[in-house]
Scaffold this active site. Structure first.
Site, short mmCIF file in Angstrom:
data_model
loop_
_atom_site.label_atom_id
_atom_site.label_comp_id
_atom_site.label_asym_id
_atom_site.label_seq_id
_atom_site.Cartn_x
_atom_site.Cartn_y
_atom_site.Cartn_z
N HIS A 134 0.83 -1.20 0.00
CA HIS A 134 0.00 0.00 0.00
C HIS A 134 0.86 1.26 0.00
O HIS A 134 2.06 1.20 0.28
CB HIS A 134 -0.90 0.03 1.24
CG HIS A 134 -0.10 0.15 2.52
ND1 HIS A 134 0.65 -0.90 3.01
CD2 HIS A 134 0.12 1.19 3.34
CE1 HIS A 134 1.28 -0.52 4.11
NE2 HIS A 134 0.99 0.76 4.34
N ASP A 173 0.63 4.86 2.08
CA ASP A 173 -0.12 5.28 3.27
C ASP A 173 -1.21 6.30 2.93
O ASP A 173 -0.98 7.29 2.23
CB ASP A 173 0.83 5.88 4.32
CG ASP A 173 1.67 4.80 4.99
OD1 ASP A 173 1.23 3.64 5.06
OD2 ASP A 173 2.79 5.14 5.44
N HIS A 199 4.63 0.03 0.03
CA HIS A 199 5.42 -0.74 0.99
C HIS A 199 4.58 -1.82 1.65
O HIS A 199 3.35 -1.83 1.55
CB HIS A 199 6.06 0.19 2.04
CG HIS A 199 5.07 0.99 2.83
ND1 HIS A 199 4.45 2.11 2.34
CD2 HIS A 199 4.60 0.83 4.09
CE1 HIS A 199 3.64 2.60 3.25
NE2 HIS A 199 3.70 1.85 4.32
N ARG A 209 5.19 6.05 14.02
CA ARG A 209 5.03 6.61 12.67
C ARG A 209 4.40 7.99 12.69
O ARG A 209 3.38 8.19 13.35
CB ARG A 209 4.15 5.69 11.81
CG ARG A 209 4.03 6.18 10.36
CD ARG A 209 3.14 5.26 9.55
NE ARG A 209 1.87 5.91 9.28
CZ ARG A 209 0.82 5.28 8.75
NH1 ARG A 209 0.88 3.99 8.47
NH2 ARG A 209 -0.30 5.93 8.52
C1 OGA Z 1 3.39 1.69 8.23
C2 OGA Z 1 3.62 0.33 7.69
C3 OGA Z 1 5.10 -1.57 7.84
C4 OGA Z 1 5.98 -2.19 8.87
O1 OGA Z 1 3.78 1.92 9.39
O2 OGA Z 1 2.86 2.53 7.51
O3 OGA Z 1 3.08 0.00 6.67
O4 OGA Z 1 6.89 -2.98 8.47
N1 OGA Z 1 4.50 -0.41 8.37
O5 OGA Z 1 5.81 -1.91 10.05
MN MN Z 2 2.11 1.84 5.76
#
Ligand code: OGA
Ligand code: MN
Length: 305
Positions: free
Chosen positions: A126, A128, A281, A296
């Site tokens: 995805h 974000d 990602h 995050r």
């Molecule tokens: C995010 C995500 C992936 C991870 O925090 O936006 O997709 O590996 N994380 O934690």
């Molecule tokens: Mn993410």
């Protein structure tokens, strides 16, 4: 004659307060399709305009920056993120860091029967917040607690994905728009794990589906990028559902071909800042018995075009 250190210290102690000096840091592109490491930068210190300009340019050039060994507080994480744009407050307020709603806790840790963060964040590829009219410009994830194995995050370069799209697919997506939905996979994620709270009517109202161009133009580097992903994209407008499903499946498979992907293996105190306009990602997954926690922040971007 070189001055002694004692004398230099003495001079410093009496100097007028000085504006911050540019930091000496090195940019090391990662081998592969995206990313660079920044070595020697300390985000707990004030950044000059020049430092900031170098970081900004590096981010546009490499799409993902790894800042090694950042001993920064949530406040400093937020303040640095904010220099790139307004921060987004995640709809899952249950997982905001207490006192800092700008930070979403991403974690598989359960304390006293309660998850401390979103445990299944990034389970599907995805970008974000692509389910909003103003999706994210970029996100900054700061490692707090890392597992001894697993827990990697994978990133795919969507400029490369677009540039290498076979002609037939390129024609098929030309001028098309696709629908993005936060809710489409939510029920499935609730069944697959124990992480997802039921959403209130207020939360549901914040995540009504939107449509975006399938191919977007990056507003700062001018390059085109594919902007669909299995996590949030549900259909391509104007196509029958079966044709849309088939086309999306081909686009997803092409996007994450190994030559487009970088796998980040987290080190203690890493801060990773990626561009959601250029990359998608995926969480690689963490064994259940190992603890993982990251913070995050998410910067708001502009309407894709
Ligand atoms: C995010 C995500 C992936 C991870 O925090 O936006 O997709 O590996 N994380 O934690
Ligand atoms: Mn993410």
């Amino acid at each position: 004659m070189p001055q002694s250190n004692a004398l230099l210290r003495d001079v410093d102690a009496h100097a007028e307060p000085q504006a911050a000096q540019p930091q000496a840091f090195e940019l090391r592109p990662l081998p592969g399709p995206l990313g660079a490491e920044l070595i020697g930068l300390d985000l707990s210190r004030e950044l000059t305009r020049e430092d900031f300009a170098r970081i900004h340019q590096a981010h546009l050039d490499h799409h993902l920056l790894v800042f090694r060994d950042q001993r920064i507080t949530p406040r400093q994480h937020i303040d640095f993120s904010r220099r790139f744009g307004p921060l987004m407050i995640h709809v899952l307020h249950q997982f905001h860091l207490p006192g800092h709603p700008e930070i979403l806790t991403v974690s598989n840790i359960v304390e006293n029967g309660k998850p401390v963060g979103l445990g299944d964040a990034g389970k599907y590829w995805h970008s974000d917040i692509s389910y909003k009219a103003l999706p994210s410009l970029g996100s900054l994830l700061h490692a707090q607690e890392l597992p001894s194995e697993g827990g990697d995050t994978l990133f795919a370069n969507m400029h490369l994905a677009y540039d290498t799209l076979p002609e037939a697919l390129r024609n098929a997506v030309e001028g098309r728009r696709a629908v993005h939905s936060y809710l489409a996979k939510y029920g499935q994620l609730q069944k697959e794990g124990n992480w997802r709270p039921n959403l209130s009517a207020q939360q549901v109202a914040q995540v009504q589906e939107v449509s975006h161009p399938v191919v977007r133009t990056h507003p700062e580097n001018g390059r085109r990028a594919l902007f669909v992903s299995e996590g949030f994209t549900t259909r391509i407008e104007g196509l029958p559902q079966d044709e849309s499903d088939a086309l999306l499946a081909e686009l997803y498979a092409h996007s994450v071909r190994p030559e487009h992907v970088y796998r980040h293996h987290w080190r203690e105190h890493d801060l990773v800042f990626w561009d959601n306009r250029s990359l998608i990602h995926l969480a690689g997954g963490t064994p259940d018995h190992l603890r993982r926690k990251l913070y995050r922040t998410t910067i708001e971007g502009d309407a894709p075009f």
